[in-house]
Design an enzyme around this catalytic site. Sequence first.
Site, PDB file in Angstrom:
ATOM      1  N   ARG A 207       0.855  -1.185   0.000  1.00 59.75           N
ATOM      2  CA  ARG A 207       0.000   0.000   0.000  1.00 59.75           C
ATOM      3  C   ARG A 207       0.894   1.239   0.000  1.00 59.75           C
ATOM      4  O   ARG A 207       1.920   1.271   0.703  1.00 59.75           O
ATOM      5  CB  ARG A 207      -0.908   0.046   1.236  1.00 59.75           C
ATOM      6  CG  ARG A 207      -2.038  -0.954   1.237  1.00 59.75           C
ATOM      7  CD  ARG A 207      -3.099  -0.664   0.160  1.00 59.75           C
ATOM      8  NE  ARG A 207      -4.189  -1.637   0.207  1.00 59.75           N
ATOM      9  CZ  ARG A 207      -4.259  -2.729  -0.561  1.00 59.75           C
ATOM     10  NH1 ARG A 207      -3.317  -3.000  -1.441  1.00 59.75           N
ATOM     11  NH2 ARG A 207      -5.306  -3.546  -0.472  1.00 59.75           N
TER      12      ARG A 207
ATOM     13  N   HIS B 169      -1.018  -0.704  -9.785  1.00 57.70           N
ATOM     14  CA  HIS B 169      -1.657  -1.616  -8.823  1.00 57.70           C
ATOM     15  C   HIS B 169      -2.080  -2.930  -9.511  1.00 57.70           C
ATOM     16  O   HIS B 169      -3.259  -3.286  -9.521  1.00 57.70           O
ATOM     17  CB  HIS B 169      -2.867  -0.926  -8.167  1.00 57.70           C
ATOM     18  CG  HIS B 169      -3.250  -1.559  -6.853  1.00 57.70           C
ATOM     19  ND1 HIS B 169      -3.561  -0.829  -5.729  1.00 57.70           N
ATOM     20  CD2 HIS B 169      -3.356  -2.856  -6.473  1.00 57.70           C
ATOM     21  CE1 HIS B 169      -3.867  -1.645  -4.737  1.00 57.70           C
ATOM     22  NE2 HIS B 169      -3.738  -2.896  -5.167  1.00 57.70           N
TER      23      HIS B 169
HETATM   24  P1  NDP Z   1      -0.914 -11.217   5.622  1.00 57.43           P
HETATM   25  O1  NDP Z   1      -1.855 -10.697   6.633  1.00 57.43           O
HETATM   26  O2  NDP Z   1      -0.962 -12.653   5.276  1.00 57.43           O
HETATM   27  O3  NDP Z   1       0.595 -10.886   6.059  1.00 57.43           O
HETATM   28  C1  NDP Z   1       0.939  -9.672   6.616  1.00 57.43           C
HETATM   29  C2  NDP Z   1       2.338  -9.736   7.166  1.00 57.43           C
HETATM   30  O4  NDP Z   1       2.684  -8.438   7.681  1.00 57.43           O
HETATM   31  C3  NDP Z   1       2.476 -10.710   8.332  1.00 57.43           C
HETATM   32  O5  NDP Z   1       3.711 -11.374   8.276  1.00 57.43           O
HETATM   33  C4  NDP Z   1       2.418  -9.799   9.556  1.00 57.43           C
HETATM   34  O6  NDP Z   1       3.111 -10.288  10.701  1.00 57.43           O
HETATM   35  C5  NDP Z   1       3.125  -8.571   9.032  1.00 57.43           C
HETATM   36  N1  NDP Z   1       2.768  -7.399   9.829  1.00 57.43           N
HETATM   37  C6  NDP Z   1       1.550  -6.872  10.048  1.00 57.43           C
HETATM   38  N2  NDP Z   1       1.624  -5.814  10.890  1.00 57.43           N
HETATM   39  C7  NDP Z   1       2.916  -5.684  11.223  1.00 57.43           C
HETATM   40  C8  NDP Z   1       3.636  -4.807  12.074  1.00 57.43           C
HETATM   41  N3  NDP Z   1       3.017  -3.844  12.763  1.00 57.43           N
HETATM   42  N4  NDP Z   1       4.960  -4.965  12.173  1.00 57.43           N
HETATM   43  C9  NDP Z   1       5.605  -5.949  11.493  1.00 57.43           C
HETATM   44  N5  NDP Z   1       4.987  -6.821  10.680  1.00 57.43           N
HETATM   45  C10 NDP Z   1       3.654  -6.692  10.538  1.00 57.43           C
HETATM   46  O7  NDP Z   1      -1.130 -10.313   4.318  1.00 57.43           O
HETATM   47  P2  NDP Z   1      -0.890 -10.721   2.797  1.00 57.43           P
HETATM   48  O8  NDP Z   1       0.472 -11.276   2.667  1.00 57.43           O
HETATM   49  O9  NDP Z   1      -2.027 -11.534   2.296  1.00 57.43           O
HETATM   50  O10 NDP Z   1      -1.010  -9.291   2.091  1.00 57.43           O
HETATM   51  C11 NDP Z   1      -0.208  -8.206   2.472  1.00 57.43           C
HETATM   52  C12 NDP Z   1      -0.731  -6.930   1.845  1.00 57.43           C
HETATM   53  O11 NDP Z   1      -0.456  -6.909   0.461  1.00 57.43           O
HETATM   54  C13 NDP Z   1      -2.250  -6.738   1.886  1.00 57.43           C
HETATM   55  O12 NDP Z   1      -2.669  -6.268   3.145  1.00 57.43           O
HETATM   56  C14 NDP Z   1      -2.488  -5.744   0.781  1.00 57.43           C
HETATM   57  O13 NDP Z   1      -2.427  -4.432   1.295  1.00 57.43           O
HETATM   58  C15 NDP Z   1      -1.321  -5.961  -0.171  1.00 57.43           C
HETATM   59  N6  NDP Z   1      -1.752  -6.497  -1.462  1.00 57.43           N
HETATM   60  C16 NDP Z   1      -1.427  -5.801  -2.601  1.00 57.43           C
HETATM   61  C17 NDP Z   1      -1.793  -6.298  -3.826  1.00 57.43           C
HETATM   62  C18 NDP Z   1      -1.416  -5.587  -5.089  1.00 57.43           C
HETATM   63  O14 NDP Z   1      -1.820  -6.005  -6.175  1.00 57.43           O
HETATM   64  N7  NDP Z   1      -0.636  -4.533  -5.041  1.00 57.43           N
HETATM   65  C19 NDP Z   1      -2.527  -7.556  -3.961  1.00 57.43           C
HETATM   66  C20 NDP Z   1      -2.783  -8.198  -2.716  1.00 57.43           C
HETATM   67  C21 NDP Z   1      -2.411  -7.688  -1.518  1.00 57.43           C
HETATM   68  P3  NDP Z   1       2.652 -11.662  11.439  1.00 57.43           P
HETATM   69  O15 NDP Z   1       2.955 -12.765  10.450  1.00 57.43           O
HETATM   70  O16 NDP Z   1       3.496 -11.709  12.624  1.00 57.43           O
HETATM   71  O17 NDP Z   1       1.182 -11.524  11.692  1.00 57.43           O
HETATM   72  C1  OXD Z   2      -5.627  -6.567  -2.611  1.00 59.20           C
HETATM   73  C2  OXD Z   2      -5.193  -5.663  -3.682  1.00 59.20           C
HETATM   74  O1  OXD Z   2      -5.492  -6.213  -1.441  1.00 59.20           O
HETATM   75  O2  OXD Z   2      -5.444  -5.984  -4.868  1.00 59.20           O
HETATM   76  O3  OXD Z   2      -6.092  -7.670  -2.941  1.00 59.20           O
HETATM   77  O4  OXD Z   2      -4.586  -4.633  -3.413  1.00 59.20           O
END
Ligand code: NDP
Ligand code: OXD
Length: 309
Positions: free
Chosen positions: A224, A272
């Site tokens: 993001r 995106h």
């Molecule tokens: P997950 O919830 O599976 O993973 C998030 C990771 O971030 C976890 O390892 C989590 O830690 C870590 N995290 C969260 N908060 C913190 C913090 N405060 N400090 C340190 N680490 C933190 O999410 P996804 O992997 O499924 O997706 C990640 C993001 O990717 C989505 O939220 C979305 O915004 C973005 N996205 C973008 C897309 C695009 O096309 N550009 C498509 C899809 C998603 P822990 O494992 O310890 O919980």
């Molecule tokens: C998602 C994205 O969060 O596309 O799936 O950004």
Amino acid sequence: MALLFHCEWEEGGQIREGLSKLIPDVEFRIWPDVGDPADIEFAVVWNLPRGRLAGFPNLKAILSPGAGVDHLFEDPKLPESVPIARLIDPLMSERMAEYTAALTLWSHREFDAYADLQGRRSWRQVPQKDAEDRGVGILGLGALGRTTARRLRPFGFVLSSWSRTPKDEPGVTSYHGKDALPDFLRGSEIFICLLPLTSETRGVLNEKTLGQLPRGAYLINCARGPLVVEADLLAALDSGQLSGAALDVFDEEPLPPDNPLWTHPKVRITPHVSSLTAPGTAVPMLAAQVRRAQRGETLQCLVDRDAQY
Ligand code: NDP
Ligand code: OXD
């Protein structure tokens, strides 16, 4: 019994049609034509105008048609007692890993430098590091980050991750929590941001933290825009603290035509697209979630409200 649908992506129509075929007994109400708000029991929504979900007294489930749920938590009136679930789709993880691996290799093999040299018709070989000497850091080792790590590992990079809780991913040094961020950043010559946007992570990449990276580090942000303070990113690029950035996400999307990132010589931009929702796999998952909610079962891929992801 009705489902509120709102998703303005190109794939939105396909998702809606596919879903209505799999759950034909559920009536679809397409935002803003909600009819009687009391009929709405399920919501499959992306970027619904803030405050609106609070107007459905019989809502049983809020489903995000994407992986991220920041669009829901930005709503100050998000109903407190309704479960929220998101997409965790292995195909999306693979799509993301293709993107992050491509840009990691792009940076690692100095393609930006060669593009610049080509523009000047200059035949010059840039010094090349080996993968075993290249630190690649992944911020966020969740559904997407873990697959990225697994796809990058065979190249031999020195991989590390930063997450909220400790991880035990083979071949990846785990750092967790705020206090460990500087140590993680110090080893990240290429760093890939796959964090969710929450009140804790907003602006996590800023002047101070970008300054903790090795000089000339390369950012890949697929998560993001607001995770990175844009002005600090531009300053780090201009000062040489960052050698470049590949950006798929932005504070404001679509990226406004006058945004300086468009023309910055060290920035690559995609709109995106790093991992789009795939209707073929997402639709059956969403339909199964609606069925679960109908039966009063616990949803899968539940979002932790306190953590906001
Ligand atoms: P997950 O919830 O599976 O993973 C998030 C990771 O971030 C976890 O390892 C989590 O830690 C870590 N995290 C969260 N908060 C913190 C913090 N405060 N400090 C340190 N680490 C933190 O999410 P996804 O992997 O499924 O997706 C990640 C993001 O990717 C989505 O939220 C979305 O915004 C973005 N996205 C973008 C897309 C695009 O096309 N550009 C498509 C899809 C998603 P822990 O494992 O310890 O919980
Ligand atoms: C998602 C994205 O969060 O596309 O799936 O950004």
